[in-house]
Design an enzyme around this catalytic site. Sequence first.
Site, short mmCIF file in Angstrom:
data_model
loop_
_atom_site.label_atom_id
_atom_site.label_comp_id
_atom_site.label_asym_id
_atom_site.label_seq_id
_atom_site.Cartn_x
_atom_site.Cartn_y
_atom_site.Cartn_z
N LYS A 43 166.46 96.63 14.77
CA LYS A 43 165.33 96.18 13.96
C LYS A 43 164.15 97.11 14.16
O LYS A 43 163.54 97.14 15.22
CB LYS A 43 164.90 94.76 14.30
N GLU A 52 161.39 98.63 27.72
CA GLU A 52 160.42 99.72 27.87
C GLU A 52 159.10 99.18 27.35
O GLU A 52 158.92 99.01 26.15
CB GLU A 52 160.83 100.94 27.03
N CYS A 103 153.13 104.66 24.89
CA CYS A 103 153.12 103.71 26.00
C CYS A 103 152.88 104.42 27.33
O CYS A 103 152.33 103.85 28.26
CB CYS A 103 154.41 102.92 26.06
N GLU A 158 146.01 97.94 28.14
CA GLU A 158 146.55 99.01 27.32
C GLU A 158 145.86 98.96 25.96
O GLU A 158 145.90 97.93 25.27
CB GLU A 158 148.07 98.83 27.14
#
Lengths: 295, 488
Positions: free
Chosen positions: B194, B268, B302, B400
């Site tokens: 997806k 991840e 990331c 983040e």
Amino acid sequence: MSTQNTSARAQVRKTYKLYVGGAFPRSESGQVYPALDSKGALVANVALASRKDARDAVSAARKAFGGWSSKTAYNRGQVLYRIAEVLEDRRAQFVESVVQAEGVDAKRANAIVDESIDRLVWYAGWTDKITQVLSGANPVAGPFFNQSSPEPTGVVAVVAPQASSLLGLVSVIAPVIATGNTVVVLSSFERPVAAVNLAEVLATSDVPGGVVNILTGDWRPVAPWLATHMDVNAIDLTGVAADADAAFDLEQAAAANLKRVLRPGNVEEDFFLEPHLSRMTTFLETKTVWHPIGK
Amino acid sequence: MVKVPESAPVASLFEYAPAPESRSVVDIKPSYGLFVDGEFVDGTGESFATINPATEEHLAHVAEASEADVDRAVKAARRAYDKVWSKMSGRERAKYLFRIARIIQERAKEFAVLETLDNGKPIKETRDFDVPTVAAHFFYYAGWADKLAYAVPGNPAPKPLGVAAQVIPWNFPLMMLAWKVAPALAAGNTVVLKPAETTPLTALLFAEVCQEAGLPNGVVNIVTGAGATGAALVAHPDVNKVAFTGSTDVGRTIARQVAGTSKRLTLELGGKGANIVYEDAPMDEAVEGVVNGIFFNQGHVCCAGSRLLVQESIQDEFLERLQRRMETLRVGDPLDKNTDIGAINSAEQLARITELAQAGEDEGANRWSPSSCVLPEKGFFFAPTLFTDVSQTHRVAREEIFGPVLSVLSFRTPTEAVQKANNTPFGLSAGVWSEKGSRTLWTANQLRAGVVWANSFNKFDATSPFGGYKESGYGREGGRQGLEGYLK
């Protein structure tokens, strides 16, 4: 088609030459020998490599070593895969030459060519994996970064299998160059045509000149010069399987500069089996790097 | 206190002429279905639009896969797994992956332009980084397919897991696909993937590549949609493996969901990477690395080096050089070959970045952006931003941001640098800048992070394992280790 017919077109025949430094020279000796098909009919006159040709091939291989060994493993993998692509493209020619030289039927010849192509693909995948499989960090008892990894040994001389003219040849060349070495190979004496054709495939496959050098002719007078050559780092005696005495002599000669030796079996091996990693590891050195760790 | 230049120190004497890449190589259809069992089919859910974030132009309608659609895709993957893919020899599987790699190389330009249109990232990066890396991953894992006996020490005959459910983010749409699909297929699994709802187009183009490569039907299935589609896929009882890349929060939810099942899981997740610059660092290289670490891909990375830890003794000079370098960054049209920073992927993401940057100001940090930076009027853009006078408790130092925002902290000793770098729940990446090898290696050993770049940043390679410690997730992608998550 009758060759007597004066109106028929005469074929342009190919002169079979050596493959050295990316070029196709005749033998320095000027000599040729007849390559026969399995029924004893003449196929073509093939260059008979001399001691001098072998020396030229070693210098070409040495010259190419720096560039080839410092290419990225990814790039070498792409080049090996490219060889497989070009071979696939010209498979009909190879099927024909295998039928002619080895006396097998077309079905068997097709299987041999398939396996040869797949063997190249197998080694293409090894270029960037062999380091991961063989190397590692060593947990030394001290504040050091310590890691061992393989490096190619240099110029490798190879006596190619005598019976398996294509699959045997591919199976001895591919592992040597996959790991970053360069090679001088003495092809099958009685079945040299696949080797001559393979040289043309290599020349059009992004393989830098000198990485693979193919000499056709009798290995007996030439191999001893390669075994004692001080600029050859390793020797693969796979093709000497049928002659234990010669294998012994060559291995002893190779001791002159402590060449790495891949010994032959007692009989020519079955090249349809998945190769052992020793076809690569014999021609690799292990380098260990130490570096201090501290604030 | 840091000296902040009032105006651009390097006046641009020569302006760049526009150098737009042509989009004529790309043929975008008005609408796309799902890719199930080797063909494009209609979804039963609502369709949604994907837009070009640089212009807000409507690109295409994409089907949203319902639970029933997901079930259909998983069934197709199961069938392909049982009947074809797990039975095929590794050497034959390898050849399909090699074909895919070659086709991606052949159609590289098309992929690069489409990725830029759908994602907003600069063409320079899709062309020179994303697409070549994607091809390299397929090449690398193609070579593993017939060498699995060497992949896992102590397991000479590893087996695939079955059907892999893979959910990927929008920051590297095609590359994340490659990272997941290539090792899964090499190991003998089949996949249902997806892509993110804002960036589905290159995955659908990849579906065409699968067709072109003659990949057996059902080996790769692609279901488009948003969170609900992903949740349905992850929860599907006939899935053997879940691989997710995305936010830590969603990762946590998935880990909870998978708990107690036999499903294997790779995650991840987020990061808040530190870039540690010691006083003996090669200064200009470090500036370049810090810029690359946070402004590459608009900071949508990331493993971005979003916290700069600079040694106090060189702080002023380093920041001066950093700001001078930032003045030269070109923000704008992602299709322009001279663009360094493209568009933020979506309005939602732009709002999140804006909110966090505002929090930085509100909490007392000092905000700076290049005076040379003029943002386009349309589309979602955010100027490269630097926060100084940041303390470890500020949100810009803890959360983040996933945008082009760099927070600066300082330190005095290597021990303090390491303490500050590790002072985060994340542990994905870090950078160390020093000419002293022993100190670099000492620092690398102390850091709780999955990847440490020394005198470099944001380096990736198909042969190199990537993944996080702590709340940055578990499992690795890339390298021999990347295969292990798909083998038993």
